[in-house]
Design a protein around this motif. Sequence first.
Motif, PDB file in Angstrom:
ATOM      1  N   ARG A  42       0.817  -1.220   0.000  1.00  0.00           N
ATOM      2  CA  ARG A  42       0.000   0.000   0.000  1.00  0.00           C
ATOM      3  C   ARG A  42       0.848   1.265   0.000  1.00  0.00           C
ATOM      4  NH1 ARG A  42      -4.195  -1.487   4.868  1.00  0.00           N
ATOM      5  NH2 ARG A  42      -4.878  -3.498   4.032  1.00  0.00           N
ATOM      6  N   GLY A  43       2.156   1.123   0.193  1.00  0.00           N
ATOM      7  CA  GLY A  43       3.034   2.287   0.274  1.00  0.00           C
ATOM      8  C   GLY A  43       3.056   2.832   1.684  1.00  0.00           C
ATOM      9  N   GLY A  44       3.671   4.001   1.834  1.00  0.00           N
ATOM     10  CA  GLY A  44       3.799   4.605   3.150  1.00  0.00           C
ATOM     11  C   GLY A  44       5.030   4.097   3.868  1.00  0.00           C
ATOM     12  N   ALA A  45       5.147   4.448   5.127  1.00  0.00           N
ATOM     13  CA  ALA A  45       6.303   4.053   5.931  1.00  0.00           C
ATOM     14  C   ALA A  45       5.928   4.098   7.400  1.00  0.00           C
ATOM     15  CB  ALA A  45       7.482   4.983   5.658  1.00  0.00           C
ATOM     16  N   TRP A  46       6.608   3.283   8.190  1.00  0.00           N
ATOM     17  CA  TRP A  46       6.415   3.269   9.639  1.00  0.00           C
ATOM     18  C   TRP A  46       7.722   3.666  10.301  1.00  0.00           C
ATOM     19  CZ3 TRP A  46       3.653  -2.000  11.052  1.00  0.00           C
ATOM     20  CH2 TRP A  46       2.377  -2.024  10.466  1.00  0.00           C
ATOM     21  N   TYR A  47       7.627   4.459  11.368  1.00  0.00           N
ATOM     22  CA  TYR A  47       8.802   4.915  12.108  1.00  0.00           C
ATOM     23  C   TYR A  47       8.592   4.715  13.602  1.00  0.00           C
ATOM     24  CZ  TYR A  47      10.315   7.132   7.804  1.00  0.00           C
ATOM     25  OH  TYR A  47      10.715   7.351   6.518  1.00  0.00           O
ATOM     26  N   ARG A  48       9.702   4.458  14.315  1.00  0.00           N
ATOM     27  CA  ARG A  48       9.647   4.314  15.772  1.00  0.00           C
ATOM     28  C   ARG A  48      10.876   4.974  16.380  1.00  0.00           C
ATOM     29  NH1 ARG A  48       9.523  -1.423  17.434  1.00  0.00           N
ATOM     30  NH2 ARG A  48       7.299  -1.273  17.001  1.00  0.00           N
ATOM     31  N   GLY A  49      10.679   5.506  17.566  1.00  0.00           N
ATOM     32  CA  GLY A  49      11.814   6.037  18.308  1.00  0.00           C
ATOM     33  C   GLY A  49      11.450   7.334  18.978  1.00  0.00           C
ATOM     34  N   PRO A  50      12.373   8.044  19.500  1.00  0.00           N
ATOM     35  CA  PRO A  50      13.749   7.572  19.635  1.00  0.00           C
ATOM     36  C   PRO A  50      13.825   6.399  20.605  1.00  0.00           C
ATOM     37  CG  PRO A  50      13.507   9.848  20.425  1.00  0.00           C
ATOM     38  CD  PRO A  50      12.166   9.389  19.980  1.00  0.00           C
ATOM     39  N   GLY A  51      14.749   5.502  20.357  1.00  0.00           N
ATOM     40  CA  GLY A  51      14.857   4.291  21.164  1.00  0.00           C
ATOM     41  C   GLY A  51      13.868   3.241  20.681  1.00  0.00           C
ATOM     42  N   ASP A  52      14.025   2.036  21.197  1.00  0.00           N
ATOM     43  CA  ASP A  52      13.182   0.930  20.748  1.00  0.00           C
ATOM     44  C   ASP A  52      11.753   1.001  21.263  1.00  0.00           C
ATOM     45  OD1 ASP A  52      15.113  -0.238  19.185  1.00  0.00           O
ATOM     46  OD2 ASP A  52      15.892  -1.467  20.812  1.00  0.00           O
ATOM     47  N   GLU A  53      11.518   1.757  22.332  1.00  0.00           N
ATOM     48  CA  GLU A  53      10.178   1.806  22.899  1.00  0.00           C
ATOM     49  C   GLU A  53       9.576   3.201  22.795  1.00  0.00           C
ATOM     50  OE1 GLU A  53       9.768  -0.059  26.670  1.00  0.00           O
ATOM     51  OE2 GLU A  53      11.172  -1.649  26.134  1.00  0.00           O
ATOM     52  N   GLY A  54      10.066   3.991  21.875  1.00  0.00           N
ATOM     53  CA  GLY A  54       9.561   5.347  21.711  1.00  0.00           C
ATOM     54  C   GLY A  54       8.243   5.366  20.957  1.00  0.00           C
ATOM     55  N   ILE A  55       7.900   6.525  20.471  1.00  0.00           N
ATOM     56  CA  ILE A  55       6.657   6.710  19.739  1.00  0.00           C
ATOM     57  C   ILE A  55       6.691   5.913  18.437  1.00  0.00           C
ATOM     58  CG2 ILE A  55       6.231   9.000  20.693  1.00  0.00           C
ATOM     59  CD1 ILE A  55       7.369  10.144  18.083  1.00  0.00           C
ATOM     60  N   GLU A  56       5.527   5.616  17.910  1.00  0.00           N
ATOM     61  CA  GLU A  56       5.454   4.969  16.605  1.00  0.00           C
ATOM     62  C   GLU A  56       4.529   5.791  15.728  1.00  0.00           C
ATOM     63  OE1 GLU A  56       4.313   0.637  14.846  1.00  0.00           O
ATOM     64  OE2 GLU A  56       5.755   0.694  16.508  1.00  0.00           O
ATOM     65  N   LEU A  57       5.068   6.232  14.593  1.00  0.00           N
ATOM     66  CA  LEU A  57       4.304   6.998  13.609  1.00  0.00           C
ATOM     67  C   LEU A  57       4.197   6.188  12.332  1.00  0.00           C
ATOM     68  CD1 LEU A  57       5.900  10.552  13.990  1.00  0.00           C
ATOM     69  CD2 LEU A  57       3.716   9.773  14.883  1.00  0.00           C
ATOM     70  N   HIS A  58       2.995   6.081  11.812  1.00  0.00           N
ATOM     71  CA  HIS A  58       2.766   5.424  10.531  1.00  0.00           C
ATOM     72  C   HIS A  58       2.393   6.502   9.525  1.00  0.00           C
ATOM     73  CE1 HIS A  58       1.584   1.342  12.548  1.00  0.00           C
ATOM     74  NE2 HIS A  58       2.778   1.775  12.900  1.00  0.00           N
ATOM     75  N   LEU A  59       3.017   6.455   8.380  1.00  0.00           N
ATOM     76  CA  LEU A  59       2.684   7.360   7.283  1.00  0.00           C
ATOM     77  C   LEU A  59       1.937   6.543   6.246  1.00  0.00           C
ATOM     78  CD1 LEU A  59       6.094   9.244   6.925  1.00  0.00           C
ATOM     79  CD2 LEU A  59       4.153   9.773   8.426  1.00  0.00           C
ATOM     80  N   GLY A  60       0.687   6.907   6.001  1.00  0.00           N
ATOM     81  CA  GLY A  60      -0.140   6.164   5.067  1.00  0.00           C
ATOM     82  C   GLY A  60      -0.451   6.984   3.832  1.00  0.00           C
ATOM     83  N   VAL A  61      -0.369   6.351   2.689  1.00  0.00           N
ATOM     84  CA  VAL A  61      -0.646   7.022   1.421  1.00  0.00           C
ATOM     85  C   VAL A  61      -2.142   7.253   1.294  1.00  0.00           C
ATOM     86  CG1 VAL A  61      -0.565   6.790  -1.090  1.00  0.00           C
ATOM     87  CG2 VAL A  61       1.394   6.090   0.297  1.00  0.00           C
ATOM     88  N   GLU A  62      -2.495   8.480   0.971  1.00  0.00           N
ATOM     89  CA  GLU A  62      -3.894   8.847   0.761  1.00  0.00           C
ATOM     90  C   GLU A  62      -4.019   9.427  -0.649  1.00  0.00           C
ATOM     91  OE1 GLU A  62      -7.122  11.718   2.909  1.00  0.00           O
ATOM     92  OE2 GLU A  62      -5.691  10.646   4.156  1.00  0.00           O
ATOM     93  N   ALA A  63      -4.871   8.816  -1.470  1.00  0.00           N
ATOM     94  CA  ALA A  63      -4.990   9.200  -2.879  1.00  0.00           C
ATOM     95  C   ALA A  63      -5.335  10.673  -3.052  1.00  0.00           C
ATOM     96  CB  ALA A  63      -6.037   8.329  -3.570  1.00  0.00           C
ATOM     97  N   ASP A  64      -6.310  11.160  -2.344  1.00  0.00           N
ATOM     98  CA  ASP A  64      -6.708  12.567  -2.425  1.00  0.00           C
ATOM     99  C   ASP A  64      -6.137  13.316  -1.220  1.00  0.00           C
ATOM    100  OD1 ASP A  64      -8.185  12.115  -4.782  1.00  0.00           O
ATOM    101  OD2 ASP A  64      -9.912  11.460  -3.609  1.00  0.00           O
ATOM    102  N   PHE A  65      -4.828  13.295  -1.096  1.00  0.00           N
ATOM    103  CA  PHE A  65      -4.142  13.824   0.073  1.00  0.00           C
ATOM    104  C   PHE A  65      -4.428  15.307   0.307  1.00  0.00           C
ATOM    105  CE2 PHE A  65      -0.444  16.142   1.722  1.00  0.00           C
ATOM    106  CZ  PHE A  65      -0.416  15.635   3.008  1.00  0.00           C
ATOM    107  N   VAL A  66      -4.743  15.617   1.541  1.00  0.00           N
ATOM    108  CA  VAL A  66      -4.859  16.989   2.035  1.00  0.00           C
ATOM    109  C   VAL A  66      -4.153  16.993   3.387  1.00  0.00           C
ATOM    110  CG1 VAL A  66      -6.432  18.801   2.817  1.00  0.00           C
ATOM    111  CG2 VAL A  66      -7.071  17.359   0.881  1.00  0.00           C
ATOM    112  N   PRO A  67      -3.180  17.888   3.612  1.00  0.00           N
ATOM    113  CA  PRO A  67      -2.463  17.865   4.885  1.00  0.00           C
ATOM    114  C   PRO A  67      -3.367  18.214   6.061  1.00  0.00           C
ATOM    115  CG  PRO A  67      -1.835  19.792   3.602  1.00  0.00           C
ATOM    116  CD  PRO A  67      -2.715  18.949   2.720  1.00  0.00           C
ATOM    117  N   ALA A  68      -3.035  17.641   7.202  1.00  0.00           N
ATOM    118  CA  ALA A  68      -3.752  17.946   8.449  1.00  0.00           C
ATOM    119  C   ALA A  68      -3.124  19.214   9.028  1.00  0.00           C
ATOM    120  CB  ALA A  68      -3.637  16.781   9.419  1.00  0.00           C
TER     121      ALA A  68
END
Length: 123
Positions: A42-68
């Motif tokens: 589906r595309g996109g990317a997942w990120y975690r940190g700082p450190g192994d137990e930090g925050i987790e952000l998922h970036l998801g592809v949206e066809a009709d993207f509008v920034p939040a």
Amino acid sequence: MSYGIDHVQLAIPAGGEEAARPFYARILGLRELVKPPALAVRGGAWYRGPGDEGIELHLGVEADFVPARKAHPGLLWADLDGLAARLEAGGFEVTWDNESIPGRRRFHTFDPFGNRLEFLAPA
């Protein structure tokens, strides 16, 4: 049972993964995770940190993207001043607001796609 947030997902435009990496990996210092194969297509990317137990952000592809521009995650960050300096050095505007919430240091910035992010010092 414990409660919490497993991750926060932000939308990005199709093909935005490469533009996301310098911001999320280099400036924020998050580690890119390997997405499960069924989701990687589906595309996109997942990120975690700082450190192994930090925050987790998922970036998801949206066809009709509008920034939040208003909705945003509020992310606790230990080295708030260091992060602000890295963001500004990378060309990202940092808007401090230490008055609106008494006793809280925080700022807002926008990712390369225009999504609003808030960073707060731990209470």
